[in-house]
Design a protein around this motif. Sequence first.
Motif, PDB file in Angstrom:
ATOM      1  N   LEU A   1       3.245   0.670  -2.834  1.00 35.58           N
ATOM      2  CA  LEU A   1       2.421   0.364  -4.004  1.00 35.58           C
ATOM      3  C   LEU A   1       2.794   1.294  -5.160  1.00 35.58           C
ATOM      4  N   ARG A   2       2.997   2.571  -4.820  1.00 36.18           N
ATOM      5  CA  ARG A   2       3.308   3.534  -5.883  1.00 36.18           C
ATOM      6  C   ARG A   2       4.630   3.192  -6.563  1.00 36.18           C
TER       7      ARG A   2
ATOM      8  N   ILE B   1      -6.273   6.837   2.724  1.00 37.93           N
ATOM      9  CA  ILE B   1      -5.407   6.265   3.764  1.00 37.93           C
ATOM     10  C   ILE B   1      -4.494   5.191   3.171  1.00 37.93           C
ATOM     11  N   PHE B   2      -5.031   4.390   2.264  1.00 34.86           N
ATOM     12  CA  PHE B   2      -4.234   3.273   1.753  1.00 34.86           C
ATOM     13  C   PHE B   2      -3.393   3.635   0.526  1.00 34.86           C
ATOM     14  N   MET B   3      -3.746   4.724  -0.147  1.00 31.02           N
ATOM     15  CA  MET B   3      -2.958   5.105  -1.322  1.00 31.02           C
ATOM     16  C   MET B   3      -1.953   6.204  -0.975  1.00 31.02           C
ATOM     17  N   ASN B   4      -2.397   7.162  -0.193  1.00 29.38           N
ATOM     18  CA  ASN B   4      -1.552   8.336  -0.007  1.00 29.38           C
ATOM     19  C   ASN B   4      -1.887   9.034   1.315  1.00 29.38           C
ATOM     20  N   PRO B   5      -1.583   8.397   2.437  1.00 30.72           N
ATOM     21  CA  PRO B   5      -1.960   9.008   3.711  1.00 30.72           C
ATOM     22  C   PRO B   5      -1.194  10.309   3.948  1.00 30.72           C
TER      23      PRO B   5
ATOM     24  N   VAL C   1       0.854  -1.198   0.000  1.00 33.04           N
ATOM     25  CA  VAL C   1       0.000   0.000   0.000  1.00 33.04           C
ATOM     26  C   VAL C   1       0.887   1.244   0.000  1.00 33.04           C
ATOM     27  N   THR C   2       0.267   2.383  -0.084  1.00 33.45           N
ATOM     28  CA  THR C   2       0.914   3.709  -0.036  1.00 33.45           C
ATOM     29  C   THR C   2       2.154   3.773  -0.931  1.00 33.45           C
TER      30      THR C   2
END
Lengths: 225, 253
Positions: free
Chosen positions: A77-78, B235-239, A73-74
């Motif tokens: 993931l990117r 929250i899960f992609m870009n907190p 994630v976050t």
Amino acid sequence: MRRLFDDELAELDADFTEMGMLVSGVIRRAVDAFLERDAAAAQQIIDEDHKINEREIALEKKTFEMIALYQPVTSDLREIVTILKAVSDLERAGDHARNIAHSTIKMGQKQKVSELEQLMAKMGQMTTQTVEDVITAYVNKDDHEARSLADVDRQLDHLNHQVRSESYKDMRQDATFETGASIYLNVAQDLSRIGDYVTNVCEWIIYLRSGQIVELNSASEGTES
Amino acid sequence: MTTKEILTTQDLHLYYGSNEALKGINLSFEEKGITALIGPSGCGKSTYLRTLNRMNDLIPGVTITGTAEFKGEDLYAPNADTVQIRKEIGMVFQQPNPFPFSIYDNVIYGLRIAGERDKEKLDAVVEKSLRQAAVWDEVKDHLHESALALSGGQQQRVCIARVLAVSPEIILLDEPTSALDPVSSSQIEATLLNLRQDYTIIIVTHNLQQASRIADRTAFFMNGELVEVDQTKNIFMNPANKQTEDYISGRFG
């Protein structure tokens, strides 16, 4: 906490960078071979193209595995998504280097047109430099540099335009120049397309840093393939 | 879509003796939808959940300050009716805890306590609640058998039906699937996804993928504080917060 994932991600990152250097080297050699009319060097580029494709597939496979096994994630993931997307852009940039090599062989020892040669040398130099720069920007995760590289793409599009009008002008003056002109046109178009792929990679570097999907040079010429 | 806040806490502190377990939580919940509360063990998320229907009242030495309001009414007002609060704000626990009697009697427990005797009405509630909890088809021919004979996943869905039978507005769930196998867990998740259209659901979970799969909003707690709350995908992609990122990426916790 040290994660196994970090080790694998570092490895993925290194493999991607290595592929970037491979593609960058091939583009430089393709440009040199064209400018020097070196058919043997061009043939070698064509023969080695599969190496880039194989690396692309290996990297894609690795990213799929990491997504399935670690469910990142976050920023994790990117980073994986960036590599997954950018690896295709690199591979396609490599395809254009191969096209240039084909054009080099087709060109044979035809008469060089000095204005066009100068333009091609300039485009070639600019393209190889920007490919090297984008790999460096990726390694440094430098989104500012990524943004500024998009400007080079615009300059390449402009040069491509110049090659086009110069070639048409020469063709009008000398009908036998048709084949030669079409090769110049193709190579300039290939270089311009490589610039577009560099811009795509730049966009992924920005995504990696910020999570924002941006469109650099949306009005750029030559984005049609 | 306009939504309104149904439950709000402001500057909510909770002390176990002198130990401050919640350090001023400001958090609001809109009507309908699922909010997940996540965070490392001991971060205060379950304690916070329990303050929302006054379950902490039962623990000796607990002091609570600040405000917790349900539809504008102070949950901790001196005259607040805890039975009524727990009817409107029901809770499902980590371990399925059916009472040692039949499935039917489990579901109507709350209504029976409230004095409901109309058999037809009770029958209807049992069917509706068990259907809502997505367990009706599995238990409809065994309604008068012991709930304890059911699998863990079925027991948990019966417990959800028991909460639904008293027509709550909010359902609190404290790690409702952590004692269940993956198939039962996904059945509970599917049940919650159906219920989210009609109920406000607040779930504490240690399973981050569960939060990312089902929650509309996710709140991250750490050391008794609310660190970040946002749409789950943000929250899960870009907190926004580094601690959130480190926690959900598995760098600590």
